[in-house]
Design an enzyme around this catalytic site. Structure first.
Site, PDB file in Angstrom:
ATOM      1  N   SER A 200       9.589   5.484  -3.429  1.00 32.74           N
ATOM      2  CA  SER A 200       9.471   4.534  -2.326  1.00 32.74           C
ATOM      3  C   SER A 200       8.550   5.116  -1.266  1.00 32.74           C
ATOM      4  CB  SER A 200      10.847   4.262  -1.714  1.00 32.74           C
ATOM      5  OG  SER A 200      10.700   3.611  -0.466  1.00 32.74           O
TER       6      SER A 200
ATOM      7  N   ARG B  12       9.003   4.859   1.695  1.00 33.28           N
ATOM      8  CA  ARG B  12       9.858   5.368   2.781  1.00 33.28           C
ATOM      9  C   ARG B  12      10.434   6.756   2.480  1.00 33.28           C
ATOM     10  NH1 ARG B  12      10.556  -0.293   3.210  1.00 33.28           N
ATOM     11  NH2 ARG B  12       9.993  -1.032   5.284  1.00 33.28           N
TER      12      ARG B  12
ATOM     13  N   VAL C 257      10.875   2.942 -11.073  1.00 29.69           N
ATOM     14  CA  VAL C 257      10.358   4.260 -11.458  1.00 29.69           C
ATOM     15  C   VAL C 257      10.991   5.288 -10.523  1.00 29.69           C
ATOM     16  CG1 VAL C 257       8.272   5.685 -11.591  1.00 29.69           C
ATOM     17  CG2 VAL C 257       8.199   3.281 -12.303  1.00 29.69           C
TER      18      VAL C 257
ATOM     19  N   GLY D   4       0.807  -1.215   0.000  1.00 30.73           N
ATOM     20  CA  GLY D   4       0.000   0.000   0.000  1.00 30.73           C
ATOM     21  C   GLY D   4       0.841   1.266   0.000  1.00 30.73           C
TER      22      GLY D   4
ATOM     23  N   GLY E 106       5.577   4.062  -8.893  1.00 28.42           N
ATOM     24  CA  GLY E 106       6.297   2.792  -9.049  1.00 28.42           C
ATOM     25  C   GLY E 106       5.317   1.628  -9.051  1.00 28.42           C
ATOM     26  N   HIS E 107       4.430   1.636  -8.061  1.00 35.52           N
ATOM     27  CA  HIS E 107       3.403   0.577  -8.011  1.00 35.52           C
ATOM     28  C   HIS E 107       2.502   0.634  -9.250  1.00 35.52           C
ATOM     29  CE1 HIS E 107       4.085   1.350  -3.553  1.00 35.52           C
ATOM     30  NE2 HIS E 107       4.324   0.059  -3.628  1.00 35.52           N
TER      31      HIS E 107
HETATM   32  P1  AMP Z   1       6.068  -2.406  -1.561  1.00 38.95           P
HETATM   33  O1  AMP Z   1       4.689  -1.847  -1.483  1.00 38.95           O
HETATM   34  O2  AMP Z   1       7.139  -1.429  -1.210  1.00 38.95           O
HETATM   35  O3  AMP Z   1       6.198  -3.727  -0.861  1.00 38.95           O
HETATM   36  O4  AMP Z   1       6.320  -2.714  -3.094  1.00 38.95           O
HETATM   37  C1  AMP Z   1       5.410  -3.493  -3.835  1.00 38.95           C
HETATM   38  C2  AMP Z   1       5.985  -3.735  -5.195  1.00 38.95           C
HETATM   39  O5  AMP Z   1       6.233  -2.479  -5.842  1.00 38.95           O
HETATM   40  C3  AMP Z   1       7.347  -4.476  -5.160  1.00 38.95           C
HETATM   41  O6  AMP Z   1       7.383  -5.410  -6.225  1.00 38.95           O
HETATM   42  C4  AMP Z   1       8.319  -3.353  -5.359  1.00 38.95           C
HETATM   43  O7  AMP Z   1       9.544  -3.776  -5.937  1.00 38.95           O
HETATM   44  C5  AMP Z   1       7.557  -2.454  -6.312  1.00 38.95           C
HETATM   45  N1  AMP Z   1       8.097  -1.099  -6.280  1.00 38.95           N
HETATM   46  C6  AMP Z   1       8.312  -0.311  -5.204  1.00 38.95           C
HETATM   47  N2  AMP Z   1       8.876   0.859  -5.562  1.00 38.95           N
HETATM   48  C7  AMP Z   1       9.048   0.808  -6.901  1.00 38.95           C
HETATM   49  C8  AMP Z   1       9.595   1.693  -7.886  1.00 38.95           C
HETATM   50  N3  AMP Z   1      10.093   2.884  -7.549  1.00 38.95           N
HETATM   51  N4  AMP Z   1       9.596   1.308  -9.176  1.00 38.95           N
HETATM   52  C9  AMP Z   1       9.092   0.099  -9.530  1.00 38.95           C
HETATM   53  N5  AMP Z   1       8.569  -0.787  -8.663  1.00 38.95           N
HETATM   54  C10 AMP Z   1       8.540  -0.444  -7.364  1.00 38.95           C
END
Ligand code: AMP
Length: 291
Positions: free
Chosen positions: A186, A188, A177, A31, A36-37
């Site tokens: 991110s 974070r 991204v 979430g 990126g997501h």
């Molecule tokens: P997370 O919500 O951080 O657990 O990420 C969920 C998915 O989104 C994972 O497969 C991550 O690698 C991907 N993800 C997170 N940040 C990025 C980004 N900047 N570009 C591409 N994919 C991302």
């Protein structure tokens, strides 16, 4: 778009789609969604006829209780964005639904690839990731699952798990991204102060510089890259980061490259204030390509 929180409802929907011959593409997330997501959702839309995104802040993969407690939860905004992008189902289970016994009982361990870098710094992290992704795969029964190369080691862990356990799921990877200044998107990044946010793109710049230097050195093996790694760690410290590692590794198994290894990945983890940032760049020496 349906928001499904209960496991049996998800299973009923997935079964109906499979019977109807649909191809299910799945995007697992925690979430607090950003572009990126969204790139993963777009890829899922291109590869499947139905798209399921999950939103689950998985307690089992957090090595620090404080990080879990502070992790941003923005379900309403996430669902609005996912609906706009043509997602069919958002699966957002409770921790109680995912871990009724209150803890990890049966665990999935992906040795080797999990033991280095992030695995060394974050004890138990990849067991938490592999176990929850395995559970989500069992629930969603996807034909395709999409992951970001931003979390490069995680992607390799998932690929190895799928391979080792003969899961009939095609894993798609999407390039990181970034913001215009190069900072990888991110959740974070939200922990950065305004001043830190201005410093943060240095992380990507240092990786770019490292990549150029590695290309200039050629396929000389790990020892040849050590001086560059040290120099770049020094630059990160100067900029205000507390680096955990900056390493040149093979992009297949994350082991130190041998002389002649041409497919490399540069991986970095560094703290900036309260934010622990990770990033990577692949360097393909034969093609002279940086990805
Ligand atoms: P997370 O919500 O951080 O657990 O990420 C969920 C998915 O989104 C994972 O497969 C991550 O690698 C991907 N993800 C997170 N940040 C990025 C980004 N900047 N570009 C591409 N994919 C991302």
């Amino acid at each position: 778009m349906q928001l499904i929180k209960q496991i049996p409802s998800l299973q009923t929907q997935v079964k109906a789609w499979h019977l109807a011959g649909e191809t299910v593409a799945f995007v697992p997330t925690m979430g607090n969604l950003h572009s990126g997501h969204f790139a993963l959702i777009e890829r899922a839309r291109q590869t499947g006829t139905k798209v399921i995104a999950s939103i689950f802040v998985n307690p089992a993969q957090f090595d620090r209780a404080e990080d879990l407690a502070n992790y941003p939860v923005t379900l309403d905004a996430d669902c609005a964005a996912l609906a706009q992008l043509g997602t069919d189902v958002v699966f957002a289970p409770s921790a109680q639904a995912m871990y009724p016994s209150g803890a990890l009982r049966t665990k999935v361990e992906v040795p080797g690839i999990s033991d280095v870098l992030e695995g060394e710094k974050r004890s138990g992290h990849f067991i938490g990731v592999a176990t929850v992704v395995n559970k989500l795969f069992n629930l969603v029964q996807p034909d395709i699952a999409v992951f970001g190369a931003k979390d490069f080691q995680q992607l390799l862990v998932i690929r190895q798990m799928v391979n080792d356990l003969n899961m009939n799921i095609s894993i798609e990877a999407v390039t990181a991204v970034r913001d215009e200044d190069g900072l990888a998107k991110s959740s974070r990044n939200g922990y950065l102060s305004a001043t830190e946010r201005k410093i943060a793109p240095v992380l990507h710049q240092i990786l770019q510089q490292t990549a150029q230097r590695v290309i200039a050195l050629g396929a000389q093996g790990a020892t040849a890259y050590q001086a560059v790694q040290q120099e770049m760690l020094g630059k990160l410290a100067q900029a205000g980061f507390t680096a955990e590692y900056l390493e040149v590794r093979r992009n297949t198994d994350l082991q130190p490259p041998q002389v002649g290894d041409e497919e490399l990945v540069l991986l970095v983890s560094a703290w900036l204030g309260k934010a622990r940032l990770i990033d990577n760049l692949q360097v393909l020496l034969r093609e002279g390509e940086i990805i």
